[in-house]
Design an enzyme around this catalytic site. Sequence first.
Site, PDB file in Angstrom:
ATOM      1  N   SER A   9       0.838  -1.197   0.000  1.00  0.00           N
ATOM      2  CA  SER A   9       0.000   0.000   0.000  1.00  0.00           C
ATOM      3  C   SER A   9       0.876   1.250   0.000  1.00  0.00           C
ATOM      4  O   SER A   9       1.638   1.494   0.946  1.00  0.00           O
ATOM      5  CB  SER A   9      -0.898   0.011   1.236  1.00  0.00           C
ATOM      6  OG  SER A   9      -1.484   1.297   1.358  1.00  0.00           O
ATOM      7  N   HIS A  34      -1.091  -1.390  -4.283  1.00  0.00           N
ATOM      8  CA  HIS A  34      -2.377  -1.052  -3.656  1.00  0.00           C
ATOM      9  C   HIS A  34      -2.490   0.465  -3.477  1.00  0.00           C
ATOM     10  O   HIS A  34      -1.639   1.101  -2.860  1.00  0.00           O
ATOM     11  CB  HIS A  34      -2.469  -1.758  -2.310  1.00  0.00           C
ATOM     12  CG  HIS A  34      -3.801  -1.677  -1.633  1.00  0.00           C
ATOM     13  ND1 HIS A  34      -4.876  -2.462  -1.985  1.00  0.00           N
ATOM     14  CD2 HIS A  34      -4.238  -0.892  -0.622  1.00  0.00           C
ATOM     15  CE1 HIS A  34      -5.909  -2.189  -1.210  1.00  0.00           C
ATOM     16  NE2 HIS A  34      -5.553  -1.224  -0.369  1.00  0.00           N
ATOM     17  N   ASP A  36      -4.874   3.440  -2.108  1.00  0.00           N
ATOM     18  CA  ASP A  36      -6.010   3.731  -1.222  1.00  0.00           C
ATOM     19  C   ASP A  36      -6.608   5.093  -1.535  1.00  0.00           C
ATOM     20  O   ASP A  36      -5.964   6.121  -1.339  1.00  0.00           O
ATOM     21  CB  ASP A  36      -5.547   3.698   0.241  1.00  0.00           C
ATOM     22  CG  ASP A  36      -5.272   2.286   0.714  1.00  0.00           C
ATOM     23  OD1 ASP A  36      -6.184   1.449   0.615  1.00  0.00           O
ATOM     24  OD2 ASP A  36      -4.145   2.020   1.175  1.00  0.00           O
ATOM     25  N   MET A  38      -9.424   7.708  -0.527  1.00  0.00           N
ATOM     26  CA  MET A  38     -10.342   8.055   0.580  1.00  0.00           C
ATOM     27  C   MET A  38     -10.893   9.455   0.360  1.00  0.00           C
ATOM     28  O   MET A  38     -10.178  10.352  -0.085  1.00  0.00           O
ATOM     29  CB  MET A  38      -9.582   8.025   1.908  1.00  0.00           C
ATOM     30  CG  MET A  38      -8.857   6.723   2.188  1.00  0.00           C
ATOM     31  SD  MET A  38      -8.167   6.706   3.845  1.00  0.00           S
ATOM     32  CE  MET A  38      -7.111   5.258   3.751  1.00  0.00           C
ATOM     33  N   HIS A  67      -8.299   0.672  -4.208  1.00  0.00           N
ATOM     34  CA  HIS A  67      -9.254   0.429  -3.111  1.00  0.00           C
ATOM     35  C   HIS A  67     -10.022   1.716  -2.839  1.00  0.00           C
ATOM     36  O   HIS A  67      -9.490   2.654  -2.258  1.00  0.00           O
ATOM     37  CB  HIS A  67      -8.438  -0.021  -1.880  1.00  0.00           C
ATOM     38  CG  HIS A  67      -9.249  -0.284  -0.656  1.00  0.00           C
ATOM     39  ND1 HIS A  67      -8.656  -0.462   0.590  1.00  0.00           N
ATOM     40  CD2 HIS A  67     -10.584  -0.406  -0.456  1.00  0.00           C
ATOM     41  CE1 HIS A  67      -9.608  -0.674   1.486  1.00  0.00           C
ATOM     42  NE2 HIS A  67     -10.776  -0.636   0.892  1.00  0.00           N
ATOM     43  N   MET A  69     -12.393   3.856  -0.926  1.00  0.00           N
ATOM     44  CA  MET A  69     -13.092   4.041   0.356  1.00  0.00           C
ATOM     45  C   MET A  69     -13.841   5.357   0.233  1.00  0.00           C
ATOM     46  O   MET A  69     -13.477   6.378   0.823  1.00  0.00           O
ATOM     47  CB  MET A  69     -12.081   4.054   1.498  1.00  0.00           C
ATOM     48  CG  MET A  69     -11.548   2.657   1.816  1.00  0.00           C
ATOM     49  SD  MET A  69     -10.013   2.681   2.732  1.00  0.00           S
ATOM     50  CE  MET A  69      -8.860   2.879   1.371  1.00  0.00           C
ATOM     51  N   MET A 139     -11.505  -6.355   5.223  1.00  0.00           N
ATOM     52  CA  MET A 139     -10.718  -5.395   6.003  1.00  0.00           C
ATOM     53  C   MET A 139     -10.400  -6.000   7.364  1.00  0.00           C
ATOM     54  O   MET A 139     -11.286  -6.513   8.057  1.00  0.00           O
ATOM     55  CB  MET A 139     -11.487  -4.082   6.196  1.00  0.00           C
ATOM     56  CG  MET A 139     -11.638  -3.237   4.951  1.00  0.00           C
ATOM     57  SD  MET A 139     -10.089  -2.805   4.125  1.00  0.00           S
ATOM     58  CE  MET A 139      -9.251  -1.841   5.397  1.00  0.00           C
ATOM     59  N   ASP A 174      -6.530  -6.651   4.295  1.00  0.00           N
ATOM     60  CA  ASP A 174      -5.924  -5.319   4.300  1.00  0.00           C
ATOM     61  C   ASP A 174      -6.049  -4.723   5.700  1.00  0.00           C
ATOM     62  O   ASP A 174      -7.164  -4.562   6.201  1.00  0.00           O
ATOM     63  CB  ASP A 174      -6.678  -4.451   3.273  1.00  0.00           C
ATOM     64  CG  ASP A 174      -6.136  -3.042   3.150  1.00  0.00           C
ATOM     65  OD1 ASP A 174      -5.098  -2.723   3.742  1.00  0.00           O
ATOM     66  OD2 ASP A 174      -6.786  -2.249   2.417  1.00  0.00           O
TER      67      ASP A 174
HETATM   68  C1  DX5 Z   1      -6.531   1.367   5.443  1.00  0.00           C
HETATM   69  C2  DX5 Z   1      -6.057   1.064   4.051  1.00  0.00           C
HETATM   70  C3  DX5 Z   1      -4.876   0.161   4.012  1.00  0.00           C
HETATM   71  C4  DX5 Z   1      -3.649   0.682   4.701  1.00  0.00           C
HETATM   72  C5  DX5 Z   1      -2.966  -0.502   5.304  1.00  0.00           C
HETATM   73  O1  DX5 Z   1      -7.777   1.933   5.412  1.00  0.00           O
HETATM   74  O2  DX5 Z   1      -7.072   0.463   3.295  1.00  0.00           O
HETATM   75  O3  DX5 Z   1      -4.583  -0.247   2.686  1.00  0.00           O
HETATM   76  O4  DX5 Z   1      -2.767   1.352   3.865  1.00  0.00           O
HETATM   77  O5  DX5 Z   1      -1.905  -0.069   6.075  1.00  0.00           O
HETATM   78  P1  DX5 Z   1      -1.166  -1.027   7.128  1.00  0.00           P
HETATM   79  O6  DX5 Z   1      -0.634  -2.203   6.388  1.00  0.00           O
HETATM   80  O7  DX5 Z   1      -0.088  -0.142   7.679  1.00  0.00           O
HETATM   81  O8  DX5 Z   1      -2.173  -1.419   8.176  1.00  0.00           O
HETATM   82 ZN    ZN Z   2      -6.516  -0.454   1.350  1.00  0.00          ZN
END
Ligand code: DX5
Ligand code: ZN
Length: 213
Positions: A9, A34, A36, A38, A67, A69, A139, A174
């Site tokens: 990620s 990956h 993310d 948001m 991903h 969110m 998750m 994740d």
């Molecule tokens: C959290 C994200 C993850 C995050 C994971 O909401 O979806 O992808 O980057 O980070 P770690 O591996 O540090 O928990």
């Molecule tokens: Zn993620």
Amino acid sequence: MSEIIISPSILSADFANLERDIKKVENAGAKWLHVDVMDGHFVPNITIGVPVVKSIKKITNLPLDVHLMIENPDKYIKSFAEAGANILTFHYEACPDNIQNIIEMIKSYGIKAGLSIKPKTKPEEILKYLPLLDMVLIMTVEPGFGGQAFMPECAEKIPFIKKHANKDLIIQVDGGINSDTARICTQYGANSLVAGNYIYKSDNIKDAIQSLY
Ligand code: DX5
Ligand code: ZN
């Protein structure tokens, strides 16, 4: 057991040196990247959007595992698909009444469709969509931030999904993944692991990635 797909990620990368940090995981044996996304509504954090995905696409050959969110994911599928996402995952909780339509929308771009569930969502709720999906993302933390502690009870959803899915469904986890929690998840049947902090905050990225296999 099918091959494990490690998807680092970039949320934990240095955004001022994103190309350098992407190359690091690419050279260290990552299979996917990956990303993310948001929106500050679905989760209490804001990260990156379409222009960044478009730019990343130009500098890496790794498949982009995006991903989402975000609220109203249907409004953004086209943009992220055209920006170069290879796997587009959205959240069941963001639009429980429109799941099939969004899956079909994603697939119409010839890319993989993923559906994610938050820690409090029961896997039974997404059962009927499994035959339509390429991937389920379970998750193992509350979405929103990197660096949180793994929630073991979430990993217990993996065998249920695996039991009801066809053998080609990718089961991704994740949140809080390190070499110990990775083992728990792969033993339960997960075959794709996202890791942010564990990879990017380690002294040796290659060793960190290899320790997840
Ligand atoms: C959290 C994200 C993850 C995050 C994971 O909401 O979806 O992808 O980057 O980070 P770690 O591996 O540090 O928990
Ligand atoms: Zn993620």
